[in-house]
Scaffold this motif. Sequence first.
Motif, PDB file in Angstrom:
ATOM      1  N   ILE A 246      91.149  -6.649  71.851  1.00  0.00           N
ATOM      2  CA  ILE A 246      91.192  -5.384  71.117  1.00  0.00           C
ATOM      3  C   ILE A 246      92.654  -5.117  70.755  1.00  0.00           C
ATOM      4  O   ILE A 246      93.510  -5.035  71.644  1.00  0.00           O
ATOM      5  N   PRO A 247      92.981  -4.986  69.485  1.00  0.00           N
ATOM      6  CA  PRO A 247      94.353  -4.656  69.106  1.00  0.00           C
ATOM      7  C   PRO A 247      94.830  -3.398  69.830  1.00  0.00           C
ATOM      8  O   PRO A 247      94.065  -2.434  69.963  1.00  0.00           O
ATOM      9  N   PHE A 248      96.044  -3.412  70.273  1.00  0.00           N
ATOM     10  CA  PHE A 248      96.568  -2.332  71.115  1.00  0.00           C
ATOM     11  C   PHE A 248      96.410  -0.959  70.469  1.00  0.00           C
ATOM     12  O   PHE A 248      96.052   0.021  71.144  1.00  0.00           O
ATOM     13  N   LEU A 249      96.658  -0.871  69.166  1.00  0.00           N
ATOM     14  CA  LEU A 249      96.588   0.419  68.489  1.00  0.00           C
ATOM     15  C   LEU A 249      95.157   0.941  68.370  1.00  0.00           C
ATOM     16  O   LEU A 249      94.946   2.112  68.042  1.00  0.00           O
ATOM     17  N   GLU A 250      94.180   0.108  68.658  1.00  0.00           N
ATOM     18  CA  GLU A 250      92.783   0.518  68.591  1.00  0.00           C
ATOM     19  C   GLU A 250      92.189   0.838  69.965  1.00  0.00           C
ATOM     20  O   GLU A 250      91.016   1.200  70.057  1.00  0.00           O
ATOM     21  N   VAL A 251      92.985   0.701  71.004  1.00  0.00           N
ATOM     22  CA  VAL A 251      92.492   0.968  72.363  1.00  0.00           C
ATOM     23  C   VAL A 251      92.543   2.470  72.626  1.00  0.00           C
ATOM     24  O   VAL A 251      93.615   3.058  72.755  1.00  0.00           O
ATOM     25  N   GLU A 252      91.388   3.090  72.689  1.00  0.00           N
ATOM     26  CA  GLU A 252      91.322   4.512  72.997  1.00  0.00           C
ATOM     27  C   GLU A 252      91.458   4.734  74.497  1.00  0.00           C
ATOM     28  O   GLU A 252      91.205   3.829  75.303  1.00  0.00           O
ATOM     29  N   ALA A 253      91.844   5.931  74.876  1.00  0.00           N
ATOM     30  CA  ALA A 253      92.104   6.225  76.285  1.00  0.00           C
ATOM     31  C   ALA A 253      90.872   5.967  77.152  1.00  0.00           C
ATOM     32  O   ALA A 253      90.966   5.386  78.242  1.00  0.00           O
ATOM     33  N   GLY A 254      89.712   6.388  76.671  1.00  0.00           N
ATOM     34  CA  GLY A 254      88.496   6.192  77.449  1.00  0.00           C
ATOM     35  C   GLY A 254      88.166   4.729  77.637  1.00  0.00           C
ATOM     36  O   GLY A 254      87.696   4.316  78.702  1.00  0.00           O
ATOM     37  N   LEU A 255      88.415   3.917  76.610  1.00  0.00           N
ATOM     38  CA  LEU A 255      88.162   2.477  76.701  1.00  0.00           C
ATOM     39  C   LEU A 255      89.103   1.834  77.714  1.00  0.00           C
ATOM     40  O   LEU A 255      88.689   0.994  78.524  1.00  0.00           O
ATOM     41  N   PHE A 256      90.380   2.228  77.661  1.00  0.00           N
ATOM     42  CA  PHE A 256      91.339   1.693  78.631  1.00  0.00           C
ATOM     43  C   PHE A 256      90.886   2.020  80.048  1.00  0.00           C
ATOM     44  O   PHE A 256      90.910   1.164  80.938  1.00  0.00           O
ATOM     45  N   GLU A 257      90.427   3.236  80.263  1.00  0.00           N
ATOM     46  CA  GLU A 257      89.971   3.631  81.595  1.00  0.00           C
ATOM     47  C   GLU A 257      88.722   2.856  81.998  1.00  0.00           C
ATOM     48  O   GLU A 257      88.572   2.483  83.173  1.00  0.00           O
ATOM     49  N   ASP A 258      87.828   2.586  81.055  1.00  0.00           N
ATOM     50  CA  ASP A 258      86.631   1.806  81.370  1.00  0.00           C
ATOM     51  C   ASP A 258      87.003   0.407  81.858  1.00  0.00           C
ATOM     52  O   ASP A 258      86.413  -0.099  82.825  1.00  0.00           O
ATOM     53  N   PHE A 259      87.950  -0.226  81.191  1.00  0.00           N
ATOM     54  CA  PHE A 259      88.397  -1.551  81.620  1.00  0.00           C
ATOM     55  C   PHE A 259      89.000  -1.489  83.024  1.00  0.00           C
ATOM     56  O   PHE A 259      88.762  -2.374  83.850  1.00  0.00           O
ATOM     57  N   TRP A 260      89.783  -0.451  83.278  1.00  0.00           N
ATOM     58  CA  TRP A 260      90.396  -0.303  84.607  1.00  0.00           C
ATOM     59  C   TRP A 260      89.332  -0.101  85.674  1.00  0.00           C
ATOM     60  O   TRP A 260      89.416  -0.675  86.765  1.00  0.00           O
ATOM     61  N   ARG A 261      88.329   0.698  85.362  1.00  0.00           N
ATOM     62  CA  ARG A 261      87.278   0.957  86.346  1.00  0.00           C
ATOM     63  C   ARG A 261      86.523  -0.327  86.708  1.00  0.00           C
ATOM     64  O   ARG A 261      86.237  -0.574  87.875  1.00  0.00           O
ATOM     65  N   VAL A 262      86.195  -1.115  85.715  1.00  0.00           N
ATOM     66  CA  VAL A 262      85.457  -2.350  85.978  1.00  0.00           C
ATOM     67  C   VAL A 262      86.358  -3.400  86.619  1.00  0.00           C
ATOM     68  O   VAL A 262      85.980  -4.049  87.605  1.00  0.00           O
ATOM     69  N   GLY A 263      87.539  -3.599  86.078  1.00  0.00           N
ATOM     70  CA  GLY A 263      88.388  -4.699  86.514  1.00  0.00           C
ATOM     71  C   GLY A 263      89.234  -4.436  87.735  1.00  0.00           C
ATOM     72  O   GLY A 263      89.646  -5.373  88.416  1.00  0.00           O
ATOM     73  N   CYS A 264      89.500  -3.162  88.054  1.00  0.00           N
ATOM     74  CA  CYS A 264      90.405  -2.839  89.163  1.00  0.00           C
ATOM     75  C   CYS A 264      89.777  -1.879  90.170  1.00  0.00           C
ATOM     76  O   CYS A 264      89.713  -2.178  91.363  1.00  0.00           O
ATOM     77  N   PHE A 265      89.314  -0.734  89.700  1.00  0.00           N
ATOM     78  CA  PHE A 265      88.764   0.275  90.595  1.00  0.00           C
ATOM     79  C   PHE A 265      87.576  -0.254  91.381  1.00  0.00           C
ATOM     80  O   PHE A 265      87.423   0.019  92.574  1.00  0.00           O
ATOM     81  N   SER A 266      86.725  -1.041  90.731  1.00  0.00           N
ATOM     82  CA  SER A 266      85.577  -1.608  91.444  1.00  0.00           C
ATOM     83  C   SER A 266      86.037  -2.508  92.585  1.00  0.00           C
ATOM     84  O   SER A 266      85.428  -2.531  93.657  1.00  0.00           O
ATOM     85  N   GLY A 267      87.119  -3.252  92.362  1.00  0.00           N
ATOM     86  CA  GLY A 267      87.653  -4.107  93.421  1.00  0.00           C
ATOM     87  C   GLY A 267      88.157  -3.300  94.602  1.00  0.00           C
ATOM     88  O   GLY A 267      87.986  -3.707  95.765  1.00  0.00           O
ATOM     89  N   PHE A 268      88.791  -2.170  94.311  1.00  0.00           N
ATOM     90  CA  PHE A 268      89.222  -1.277  95.392  1.00  0.00           C
ATOM     91  C   PHE A 268      88.030  -0.808  96.210  1.00  0.00           C
ATOM     92  O   PHE A 268      88.046  -0.853  97.447  1.00  0.00           O
ATOM     93  N   LEU A 269      86.969  -0.362  95.536  1.00  0.00           N
ATOM     94  CA  LEU A 269      85.797   0.137  96.258  1.00  0.00           C
ATOM     95  C   LEU A 269      85.166  -0.962  97.111  1.00  0.00           C
ATOM     96  O   LEU A 269      84.856  -0.752  98.293  1.00  0.00           O
ATOM     97  N   VAL A 270      84.976  -2.130  96.523  1.00  0.00           N
ATOM     98  CA  VAL A 270      84.364  -3.242  97.254  1.00  0.00           C
ATOM     99  C   VAL A 270      85.254  -3.685  98.409  1.00  0.00           C
ATOM    100  O   VAL A 270      84.784  -3.898  99.535  1.00  0.00           O
ATOM    101  N   GLY A 271      86.546  -3.805  98.164  1.00  0.00           N
ATOM    102  CA  GLY A 271      87.460  -4.228  99.221  1.00  0.00           C
ATOM    103  C   GLY A 271      87.528  -3.234 100.363  1.00  0.00           C
ATOM    104  O   GLY A 271      87.550  -3.621 101.543  1.00  0.00           O
ATOM    105  N   ARG A 272      87.545  -1.954 100.034  1.00  0.00           N
ATOM    106  CA  ARG A 272      87.599  -0.934 101.087  1.00  0.00           C
ATOM    107  C   ARG A 272      86.352  -0.964 101.955  1.00  0.00           C
ATOM    108  O   ARG A 272      86.445  -0.939 103.197  1.00  0.00           O
ATOM    109  N   GLU A 273      85.183  -1.017 101.324  1.00  0.00           N
ATOM    110  CA  GLU A 273      83.953  -1.032 102.111  1.00  0.00           C
ATOM    111  C   GLU A 273      83.818  -2.314 102.923  1.00  0.00           C
ATOM    112  O   GLU A 273      83.316  -2.296 104.052  1.00  0.00           O
ATOM    113  N   ALA A 274      84.276  -3.428 102.368  1.00  0.00           N
ATOM    114  CA  ALA A 274      84.260  -4.683 103.130  1.00  0.00           C
ATOM    115  C   ALA A 274      85.153  -4.576 104.357  1.00  0.00           C
ATOM    116  O   ALA A 274      84.757  -4.957 105.472  1.00  0.00           O
TER     117      ALA A 274
END
Length: 246
Positions: free
Chosen positions: A99-127
């Motif tokens: 996705i070209p940088f200028l087309e990345v909306e704030a909500g989309l950026f947060e969605d990527f973070w939630r899937v790619g990073c935040f989910s790992g935090f949740l899984v790692g913490r519970e593990a």
Amino acid sequence: MDKPVAVVVGVGAERGLGAAVCRRFAAGGHHVLVAGRTQAKIAQVVRTIEAAGGTAEAIVTDATREADVVALFDRAAAPGTGLAPVDAVISNAGNNRHIPFLEVEAGLFEDFWRVGCFSGFLVGREAARRMVPLGRGTVIFTGASASLRGKAGFAQFSAAKAGLRMIAQSMAREFGPAGIHVAHVVVDGGIEGDRLLSRNPGRAEQAGPDGLLGIEPIAETYWQIHCQPRSAWTQEVDLRPYKETF
């Protein structure tokens, strides 16, 4: 059953890395909790495991929702199941597209973070919450080329994967002395699975024989990490096909 439990989060199509990891751990004697967002896909993975003589169960899980992740691990530790405690956890959730940088909306950026990073935090913490009292266990995070470098058009994905790598490093330093093996796998190249090939049908032919990462060989590396003696643990390993440039 008295089987050790492997929890694999981020399972999609049967011809995908998450499913291959499920099959490998089932073949190694684990009861596998197959966790993904789509019931039909994870149910098919379970049927394949059972047909091969293994045991598994499908649990619909959105890895970006704390309640879902907690419920998944509660199921793994539920009394009366005849299962041993959680022995291995693989965090495999991810999303990736240019996705070209200028087309990345704030909500989309947060969605990527939630899937790619935040989910790992949740899984790692519970593990860690389940494994630390036992003094043993393996937690493996699936990384990508973007864990190490940012390419044009992939800022949203690179930010998430770089954050996931730091979670893995921090967990390894905190919980390694407690007997928990935390590892991060950098998958540096295209994976020969449904996700890539459905988007780019000619990619496999273009890459040539063994030009893409095979899902079974990657899953075998995850298994080898799990089996390592604690006197020589891997914290990070990178995998790429022999044709891939560094």
